[in-house]
Design an enzyme around this catalytic site. Structure first.
Site, PDB file in Angstrom:
ATOM      1  N   ASN A 267     -10.316  -1.555   0.578  1.00 28.70           N
ATOM      2  CA  ASN A 267     -11.428  -0.805   1.374  1.00 28.70           C
ATOM      3  C   ASN A 267     -11.638   0.715   1.291  1.00 28.70           C
ATOM      4  O   ASN A 267     -12.709   1.318   1.504  1.00 28.70           O
ATOM      5  CB  ASN A 267     -11.688  -1.370   2.833  1.00 28.70           C
ATOM      6  CG  ASN A 267     -10.410  -0.566   3.565  1.00 28.70           C
ATOM      7  OD1 ASN A 267      -9.248  -1.039   3.098  1.00 28.70           O
ATOM      8  ND2 ASN A 267     -10.464  -0.062   4.571  1.00 28.70           N
ATOM      9  N   HIS A 268     -10.350   1.354   0.779  1.00 32.53           N
ATOM     10  CA  HIS A 268     -10.470   2.854   0.666  1.00 32.53           C
ATOM     11  C   HIS A 268     -10.695   3.242  -0.853  1.00 32.53           C
ATOM     12  O   HIS A 268     -10.566   4.162  -1.299  1.00 32.53           O
ATOM     13  CB  HIS A 268      -9.264   3.522   1.229  1.00 32.53           C
ATOM     14  CG  HIS A 268      -9.140   3.363   2.741  1.00 32.53           C
ATOM     15  ND1 HIS A 268     -10.016   4.311   3.511  1.00 32.53           N
ATOM     16  CD2 HIS A 268      -8.260   2.710   3.395  1.00 32.53           C
ATOM     17  CE1 HIS A 268      -9.637   4.094   4.650  1.00 32.53           C
ATOM     18  NE2 HIS A 268      -8.708   2.908   4.488  1.00 32.53           N
TER      19      HIS A 268
ATOM     20  N   HIS B 214      -6.613  -8.401   0.016  1.00 34.71           N
ATOM     21  CA  HIS B 214      -6.891  -7.156   0.946  1.00 34.71           C
ATOM     22  C   HIS B 214      -7.451  -7.403   2.185  1.00 34.71           C
ATOM     23  O   HIS B 214      -8.793  -7.302   2.226  1.00 34.71           O
ATOM     24  CB  HIS B 214      -7.451  -5.913   0.176  1.00 34.71           C
ATOM     25  CG  HIS B 214      -6.954  -4.457   0.833  1.00 34.71           C
ATOM     26  ND1 HIS B 214      -5.879  -3.771   0.803  1.00 34.71           N
ATOM     27  CD2 HIS B 214      -7.910  -3.673   1.567  1.00 34.71           C
ATOM     28  CE1 HIS B 214      -5.924  -2.792   1.386  1.00 34.71           C
ATOM     29  NE2 HIS B 214      -7.088  -2.559   1.951  1.00 34.71           N
TER      30      HIS B 214
ATOM     31  N   ASP C  32       0.678  -1.207   0.015  1.00 36.07           N
ATOM     32  CA  ASP C  32       0.045   0.189   0.020  1.00 36.07           C
ATOM     33  C   ASP C  32       0.766   1.236   0.051  1.00 36.07           C
ATOM     34  O   ASP C  32       1.516   1.613   1.064  1.00 36.07           O
ATOM     35  CB  ASP C  32      -0.853   0.182   1.168  1.00 36.07           C
ATOM     36  CG  ASP C  32      -1.628  -1.343   1.590  1.00 36.07           C
ATOM     37  OD1 ASP C  32      -0.924  -2.316   1.494  1.00 36.07           O
ATOM     38  OD2 ASP C  32      -2.868  -1.141   1.778  1.00 36.07           O
TER      39      ASP C  32
ATOM     40  N   HIS D 260      -0.469  -3.122   6.443  1.00 38.28           N
ATOM     41  CA  HIS D 260       0.819  -1.995   6.536  1.00 38.28           C
ATOM     42  C   HIS D 260       2.088  -2.244   7.376  1.00 38.28           C
ATOM     43  O   HIS D 260       2.723  -1.571   7.302  1.00 38.28           O
ATOM     44  CB  HIS D 260       0.360  -0.521   6.876  1.00 38.28           C
ATOM     45  CG  HIS D 260      -0.692   0.258   6.090  1.00 38.28           C
ATOM     46  ND1 HIS D 260      -0.726   1.332   6.011  1.00 38.28           N
ATOM     47  CD2 HIS D 260      -1.581  -0.445   5.088  1.00 38.28           C
ATOM     48  CE1 HIS D 260      -2.043   1.846   5.020  1.00 38.28           C
ATOM     49  NE2 HIS D 260      -2.151   0.779   4.672  1.00 38.28           N
TER      50      HIS D 260
ATOM     51  N   HIS E 171      -3.115  -4.300   3.378  1.00 35.44           N
ATOM     52  CA  HIS E 171      -4.011  -3.817   4.331  1.00 35.44           C
ATOM     53  C   HIS E 171      -3.553  -3.487   5.531  1.00 35.44           C
ATOM     54  O   HIS E 171      -3.816  -2.132   6.147  1.00 35.44           O
ATOM     55  CB  HIS E 171      -5.239  -4.483   4.258  1.00 35.44           C
ATOM     56  CG  HIS E 171      -6.420  -3.779   5.363  1.00 35.44           C
ATOM     57  ND1 HIS E 171      -6.866  -2.481   4.959  1.00 35.44           N
ATOM     58  CD2 HIS E 171      -6.702  -4.172   6.719  1.00 35.44           C
ATOM     59  CE1 HIS E 171      -7.637  -1.940   6.079  1.00 35.44           C
ATOM     60  NE2 HIS E 171      -7.852  -2.845   7.006  1.00 35.44           N
TER      61      HIS E 171
END
Length: 276
Positions: free
Chosen positions: A67-68, A153, A8, A180, A178
């Protein structure tokens, strides 16, 4: 074939570090195909079309999300004309964009990339296992395509691992995004699929998941938001995972983490020419 997946991108620091690193990585190591998760690239929330194009111009062949994906409202419009931007495949029917696509690598190989999203501790979408199963059955590795990469994710490591074993032998790489934080469990599963629970983020690790520390700490202490989450802007570490595949089967023959710059200990895949 040599595949590279970057975790990400978080904010300006993370995306710029990846954009700066990609051209040299691709050229020096003869990388055939690059996938980047870009869902936190625009100030930590979503990705704009301009940023997407910058990442593609730097050497990414496809950008995945999670999800973003809809945090930048324009994405609902431009994703329809950007076939190299993927949203999770298990969104309900009618969602704009696509969750998987077949791309042509630099060496002419056909690469299927799929983006799925977990349901444990996250918004409940359709079943990612059945969506991936249907996709892999219709696009078999080694027959229709030369490589298959799945970005899972998800929050729960168990769900990522379960999907990887579910797809073992049918994918070249299943990699988690996801959370990180890069994990140390990179491996080749019994059926020949490379796996890593989380590729980590491309971002400033002097942070809380890539965000400036004060607001997350305050929310843990007080349980009350006092401001917005903002990406940390210090030197970023570029994190990801590299895979080599067998030209005949498309299954993995080698897998290793990548870490460049910033605070984390550096790591270069030992099977890359630049590491020799």
């Amino acid at each position: 074939m040599r595949l590279l997946f970057l975790g990400d991108l978080v904010g300006r620091s993370g995306r710029q570090a990846a954009i700066d690193a990609l051209p040299g990585l691709v050229e020096t190591n003869a990388i055939d195909f690059v996938i980047v998760n870009g869902e936190n690239a625009a100030a930590g929330f979503g990705i704009t079309e301009e940023i997407l194009q910058d990442v593609l111009d730097a050497g990414a062949d496809v950008v995945t999300t999670g999800n973003h994906v809809w945090d930048q409202r324009d994405t609902l419009v431009y994703i329809g004309r950007q076939d190299r931007l993927l949203r999770p495949i298990n969104f309900p029917p009618g969602a704009p964009g696509r969750g998987a696509n077949i791309f042509t690598a630099r060496n002419g190989a056909r690469v299927l990339v799929a983006n799925a999203m977990g349901r444990v501790f996250m918004d409940s979408l359709d079943d990612p296992f059945m969506a991936i199963d249907t996709l892999l059955d219709s696009t078999p590795l080694g027959q229709v395509v030369d490589a298959v990469v799945i970005d899972m994710h998800a929050e729960a490591t168990s769900e990522k691992q379960a999907l990887a074993h579910f797809a073992d032998g049918r994918a070249s790489l299943v990699v988690g995004t996801h959370t990180h934080a890069p994990t140390a469990d990179h491996q080749i599963l019994p059926g020949g699929t490379a796996y890593m629970s989380d590729a980590g983020m491309c971002g400033d690790y002097d942070s809380v998941l890539g965000m400036e520390k004060d607001e997350p700490i305050s929310r843990f202490l007080r349980k009350i938001p006092s401001g917005r989450f903002t990406p940390a802007l210090g030197e970023a570490t570029v994190c990801g995972v590299a895979v080599e595949t067998d030209d005949r089967t498309g299954l993995a023959t080698a897998v290793a983490p990548l870490r460049l710059g910033g605070r984390l200990s550096p790591a270069l895949p030992p099977f890359w020419p630049a590491s020799a």
